[in-house]
Design an enzyme around this catalytic site. Structure first.
Site, PDB file in Angstrom:
ATOM      1  N   SER A 162       0.830  -1.206   0.000  1.00 53.10           N
ATOM      2  CA  SER A 162       0.000   0.000   0.000  1.00 53.10           C
ATOM      3  C   SER A 162       0.868   1.261   0.000  1.00 53.10           C
ATOM      4  O   SER A 162       0.485   2.275  -0.586  1.00 53.10           O
ATOM      5  CB  SER A 162      -0.968   0.008   1.188  1.00 53.10           C
ATOM      6  OG  SER A 162      -0.275  -0.124   2.403  1.00 53.10           O
ATOM      7  N   GLU A 163       2.056   1.199   0.639  1.00 54.86           N
ATOM      8  CA  GLU A 163       2.995   2.319   0.553  1.00 54.86           C
ATOM      9  C   GLU A 163       4.440   1.836   0.580  1.00 54.86           C
ATOM     10  O   GLU A 163       4.762   0.815   1.186  1.00 54.86           O
ATOM     11  CB  GLU A 163       2.795   3.327   1.692  1.00 54.86           C
ATOM     12  CG  GLU A 163       1.657   4.301   1.491  1.00 54.86           C
ATOM     13  CD  GLU A 163       0.445   3.972   2.320  1.00 54.86           C
ATOM     14  OE1 GLU A 163      -0.625   4.538   2.052  1.00 54.86           O
ATOM     15  OE2 GLU A 163       0.568   3.127   3.230  1.00 54.86           O
ATOM     16  N   THR A 164       5.288   2.612  -0.091  1.00 53.88           N
ATOM     17  CA  THR A 164       6.738   2.438  -0.082  1.00 53.88           C
ATOM     18  C   THR A 164       7.352   3.782   0.287  1.00 53.88           C
ATOM     19  O   THR A 164       6.900   4.829  -0.179  1.00 53.88           O
ATOM     20  CB  THR A 164       7.246   1.984  -1.464  1.00 53.88           C
ATOM     21  OG1 THR A 164       6.732   0.677  -1.739  1.00 53.88           O
ATOM     22  CG2 THR A 164       8.761   1.951  -1.517  1.00 53.88           C
TER      23      THR A 164
END
Length: 278
Positions: free
Chosen positions: A44-46
């Protein structure tokens, strides 16, 4: 080569919570590759870390979903704070994000951040539209949905029961209609929840951002705490359980006072490390 770490966030054990890829030194990465790398991880996020712009701060953070860069997100902030603590920084940190400097604190595997951003109500989407997006009957919604933000816009929808929450089955066509009607939100991202006193059971869906369901959403937890403090006219201290219906249970603590700052806290644990091949 550029190294990376993967942490599971808002959990005290591996293979739970929300996965987060962190690149601790992104200075040599071409700008055009950042979004591609986030797509490759497909979490969902990096997070991409850079030296801070201002003396006395600890790191500059850029956050990418598989489709876009975000100015702020909760589980990347918690996971990055724990990673920096593991690297010997802290306990008090100042992190530079797209919304400005954010104060964080890390002690072992637990971190917290506090934001003083003002709560903004963006819209009140039609109950029928939100019900279509969530794939449930309108009668399962307990009150009119509210689109609000402390940095990222979500639609917050109270449901009548835990069973109704478990029954959610998102309809991407309805999400597209909602995003067109309400462009001020983050692609009509939906945060459905059930209140049980100060315990909240929640699910978050953002399929238009290639996030069919998010195991833990710290930025939404912060906004929900601010909303409930405003609605109740009193301070709140919430325990938020998310990710249970997708097999990645998460635990988020969030507290707020009406019109005041919001604090979010949780744990994170390292899972893997590696290198990007160049």
């Amino acid at each position: 080569m550029t190294g990376y770490l993967v942490y599971d966030v808002f959990t005290d054990r591996r293979y739970g919570g929300n996965q987060l890829a962190i690149l601790p030194d992104a200075r040599d990465l071409p700008e055009a590759e950042l979004q591609l790398i986030a797509q490759e991880f497909n979490f969902s996020e990096t997070v991409f870390l850079y030296p801070p712009d201002k003396p006395g701060h600890d790191a500059r953070i850029r956050i990418f979903t598989p489709t876009m860069e975000l100015p702020f997100a909760g589980h990347p902030t918690i996971g990055t704070a724990v990673m920096l603590g593991d690297a010997g920084l802290g306990p008090d940190l100042v992190l530079e994000l797209g919304i400005g400097p954010l104060n964080a604190r890390v002690e072992g595997s637990r971190a917290s951040f506090t934001t003083g951003m003002a709560l903004k109500r963006l819209a009140a989407p039609e109950t029928a539209l939100v019900a279509d997006a969530l794939g449930i009957a309108a009668g399962e919604i307990a009150a009119r949905p509210v689109m609000a933000t402390l940095g990222l816009g979500f639609t917050f929808t109270p449901l009548v029961s835990r069973a109704a929450l478990a029954a959610c089955s998102p309809d991407i066509a309805a999400f597209r209609r909602g995003a067109e009607a309400h462009p001020e939100g983050m692609d009509f991202a939906q945060y459905a929840y059930v209140e049980d006193g100060n315990t909240i059971h929640a699910r978050m869906f953002a399929p238009l951002d290639n996030i069919p369901e998010d195991p833990a959403t710290g930025s939404a937890a912060a906004t929900l705490a601010a909303l409930l403090a405003e609605m109740r006219g009193a301070p709140v201290a919430l325990t938020i359980r998310q990710g249970e219906d997708m097999g990645r249970p998460s635990l988020i603590e969030a507290s707020a006072t009406p019109g005041g700052p919001v604090t979010v806290s949780g744990e994170a644990v390292p899972v893997t490390r590696g290198e990007l091949l160049r």
